[in-house]
Scaffold this motif. Structure first.
Motif, PDB file in Angstrom:
ATOM      1  N   VAL A 161       0.799  -1.220   0.000  1.00 58.70           N
ATOM      2  CA  VAL A 161       0.000   0.000   0.000  1.00 58.70           C
ATOM      3  C   VAL A 161       0.834   1.273   0.000  1.00 58.70           C
ATOM      4  N   VAL A 162       1.935   1.250   0.716  1.00 61.08           N
ATOM      5  CA  VAL A 162       2.764   2.433   0.918  1.00 61.08           C
ATOM      6  C   VAL A 162       4.200   2.061   0.600  1.00 61.08           C
ATOM      7  N   GLU A 163       4.940   3.001   0.014  1.00 60.77           N
ATOM      8  CA  GLU A 163       6.364   2.776  -0.215  1.00 60.77           C
ATOM      9  C   GLU A 163       7.140   3.649   0.766  1.00 60.77           C
ATOM     10  N   LEU A 164       8.036   3.002   1.513  1.00 64.11           N
ATOM     11  CA  LEU A 164       8.886   3.695   2.476  1.00 64.11           C
ATOM     12  C   LEU A 164      10.309   3.675   1.944  1.00 64.11           C
ATOM     13  N   GLU A 165      10.896   4.859   1.802  1.00 61.88           N
ATOM     14  CA  GLU A 165      12.241   4.935   1.245  1.00 61.88           C
ATOM     15  C   GLU A 165      13.190   5.557   2.264  1.00 61.88           C
ATOM     16  N   SER A 166      14.317   4.879   2.464  1.00 67.89           N
ATOM     17  CA  SER A 166      15.371   5.405   3.330  1.00 67.89           C
ATOM     18  C   SER A 166      16.664   5.405   2.531  1.00 67.89           C
ATOM     19  N   ALA A 167      17.736   5.884   3.152  1.00 73.11           N
ATOM     20  CA  ALA A 167      19.042   5.851   2.496  1.00 73.11           C
ATOM     21  C   ALA A 167      19.482   4.409   2.258  1.00 73.11           C
ATOM     22  N   LYS A 168      18.985   3.477   3.096  1.00 68.23           N
ATOM     23  CA  LYS A 168      19.379   2.066   3.014  1.00 68.23           C
ATOM     24  C   LYS A 168      18.583   1.270   1.986  1.00 68.23           C
ATOM     25  N   ALA A 169      17.259   1.533   1.901  1.00 64.86           N
ATOM     26  CA  ALA A 169      16.399   0.646   1.115  1.00 64.86           C
ATOM     27  C   ALA A 169      15.067   1.306   0.792  1.00 64.86           C
ATOM     28  N   VAL A 170      14.351   0.680  -0.132  1.00 69.62           N
ATOM     29  CA  VAL A 170      12.959   1.030  -0.410  1.00 69.62           C
ATOM     30  C   VAL A 170      12.144  -0.205  -0.057  1.00 69.62           C
ATOM     31  N   GLU A 171      11.207  -0.046   0.864  1.00 72.55           N
ATOM     32  CA  GLU A 171      10.404  -1.172   1.327  1.00 72.55           C
ATOM     33  C   GLU A 171       8.927  -0.847   1.219  1.00 72.55           C
ATOM     34  N   PRO A 172       8.120  -1.825   0.815  1.00 75.15           N
ATOM     35  CA  PRO A 172       6.677  -1.598   0.811  1.00 75.15           C
ATOM     36  C   PRO A 172       6.091  -1.852   2.193  1.00 75.15           C
ATOM     37  N   LEU A 173       5.041  -1.126   2.518  1.00 74.42           N
ATOM     38  CA  LEU A 173       4.235  -1.450   3.690  1.00 74.42           C
ATOM     39  C   LEU A 173       3.131  -2.356   3.174  1.00 74.42           C
ATOM     40  N   VAL A 174       3.085  -3.586   3.690  1.00 80.68           N
ATOM     41  CA  VAL A 174       2.089  -4.564   3.281  1.00 80.68           C
ATOM     42  C   VAL A 174       0.943  -4.493   4.277  1.00 80.68           C
ATOM     43  N   SER A 175      -0.245  -4.167   3.792  1.00 80.27           N
ATOM     44  CA  SER A 175      -1.384  -4.016   4.694  1.00 80.27           C
ATOM     45  C   SER A 175      -1.790  -5.355   5.296  1.00 80.27           C
ATOM     46  N   PRO A 176      -1.956  -5.403   6.618  1.00 81.79           N
ATOM     47  CA  PRO A 176      -2.415  -6.636   7.258  1.00 81.79           C
ATOM     48  C   PRO A 176      -3.932  -6.777   7.249  1.00 81.79           C
ATOM     49  N   VAL A 177      -4.631  -5.738   6.747  1.00 81.11           N
ATOM     50  CA  VAL A 177      -6.090  -5.725   6.797  1.00 81.11           C
ATOM     51  C   VAL A 177      -6.667  -5.268   5.464  1.00 81.11           C
ATOM     52  N   ALA A 178      -7.950  -5.592   5.266  1.00 86.97           N
ATOM     53  CA  ALA A 178      -8.687  -5.135   4.091  1.00 86.97           C
ATOM     54  C   ALA A 178      -9.638  -4.023   4.512  1.00 86.97           C
ATOM     55  N   GLY A 179      -9.832  -3.080   3.615  1.00 95.77           N
ATOM     56  CA  GLY A 179     -10.770  -2.006   3.901  1.00 95.77           C
ATOM     57  C   GLY A 179     -10.563  -0.833   2.969  1.00 95.77           C
ATOM     58  N   THR A 180     -11.158   0.296   3.356  1.00102.19           N
ATOM     59  CA  THR A 180     -11.086   1.513   2.562  1.00102.19           C
ATOM     60  C   THR A 180     -10.292   2.567   3.323  1.00102.19           C
ATOM     61  N   ILE A 181      -9.287   3.127   2.670  1.00110.07           N
ATOM     62  CA  ILE A 181      -8.442   4.145   3.298  1.00110.07           C
ATOM     63  C   ILE A 181      -9.251   5.426   3.442  1.00110.07           C
ATOM     64  N   ARG A 182      -9.356   5.906   4.676  1.00111.54           N
ATOM     65  CA  ARG A 182     -10.134   7.114   4.963  1.00111.54           C
ATOM     66  C   ARG A 182      -9.265   8.337   5.179  1.00111.54           C
ATOM     67  N   TYR A 183      -8.071   8.168   5.757  1.00112.59           N
ATOM     68  CA  TYR A 183      -7.162   9.280   6.008  1.00112.59           C
ATOM     69  C   TYR A 183      -5.737   8.812   5.761  1.00112.59           C
ATOM     70  N   VAL A 184      -4.885   9.722   5.306  1.00113.82           N
ATOM     71  CA  VAL A 184      -3.457   9.455   5.218  1.00113.82           C
ATOM     72  C   VAL A 184      -2.740  10.545   6.007  1.00113.82           C
ATOM     73  N   ASN A 185      -1.582  10.216   6.525  1.00111.91           N
ATOM     74  CA  ASN A 185      -0.827  11.141   7.358  1.00111.91           C
ATOM     75  C   ASN A 185       0.072  12.003   6.472  1.00111.91           C
TER      76      ASN A 185
END
Length: 134
Positions: A67-91
């Motif tokens: 769902v989300v891509e997290l990028e650091s100086a070390k790596a690019v990693e995906p955030l894998v959602s543990p749940v199903a649903g509809t995204i209502r807000y993002v930070n």
């Protein structure tokens, strides 16, 4: 057990009131919509985050989706959602300043809030998750 238990020799925080996935994602199902973020262990492994690619609000996701891509100086990693649903807000703050995730992964560093499809997602307790990262 205390409110927050130490998970390993690095004294990483694993808050008791949250649930976890094996992919190092936490979820607070006591909130509505549920709040999702990455664990202190995950952000510690990634290092200083430099970019967070957030999904669009209103997007429907399934458990297991990247769902989300997290990028650091070390790596690019995906955030894998543990749940199903509809995204209502993002930070947006985390997107504008990814260091908020490094500094406060269980508070201001939340990633998104989701209206759950399934009331009982298959998640780990704090104790079970702590054993994985020991």
């Amino acid at each position: 057990m205390s409110e927050e238990q130490s998970a390993n020799a690095q004294n990483l925080e694993v808050p008791e009131h949250l649930e976890y996935s094996e992919d190092h994602v936490w979820i607070d199902t006591s909130a509505s919509p549920a709040v999702v973020g990455v664990t202190e262990y995950a952000q510690d492994q990634l290092g200083d985050l430099v970019f967070v690619d957030l999904p669009e609000t209103g997007t429907h996701i399934e458990a297991g989706d990247e769902v989300v891509e997290l990028e650091s100086a070390k790596a690019v990693e995906p955030l894998v959602s543990p749940v199903a649903g509809t995204i209502r807000y993002v930070n947006r703050e985390a997107s504008d300043d990814p260091s908020v995730i490094n500094n406060d992964p269980y508070g201001e560093g939340w990633i998104f809030k989701i209206e759950l499809d399934d009331d009982e997602p298959d998640l780990l307790s704090a104790e079970e998750y702590a054993k994985i990262i020991e």
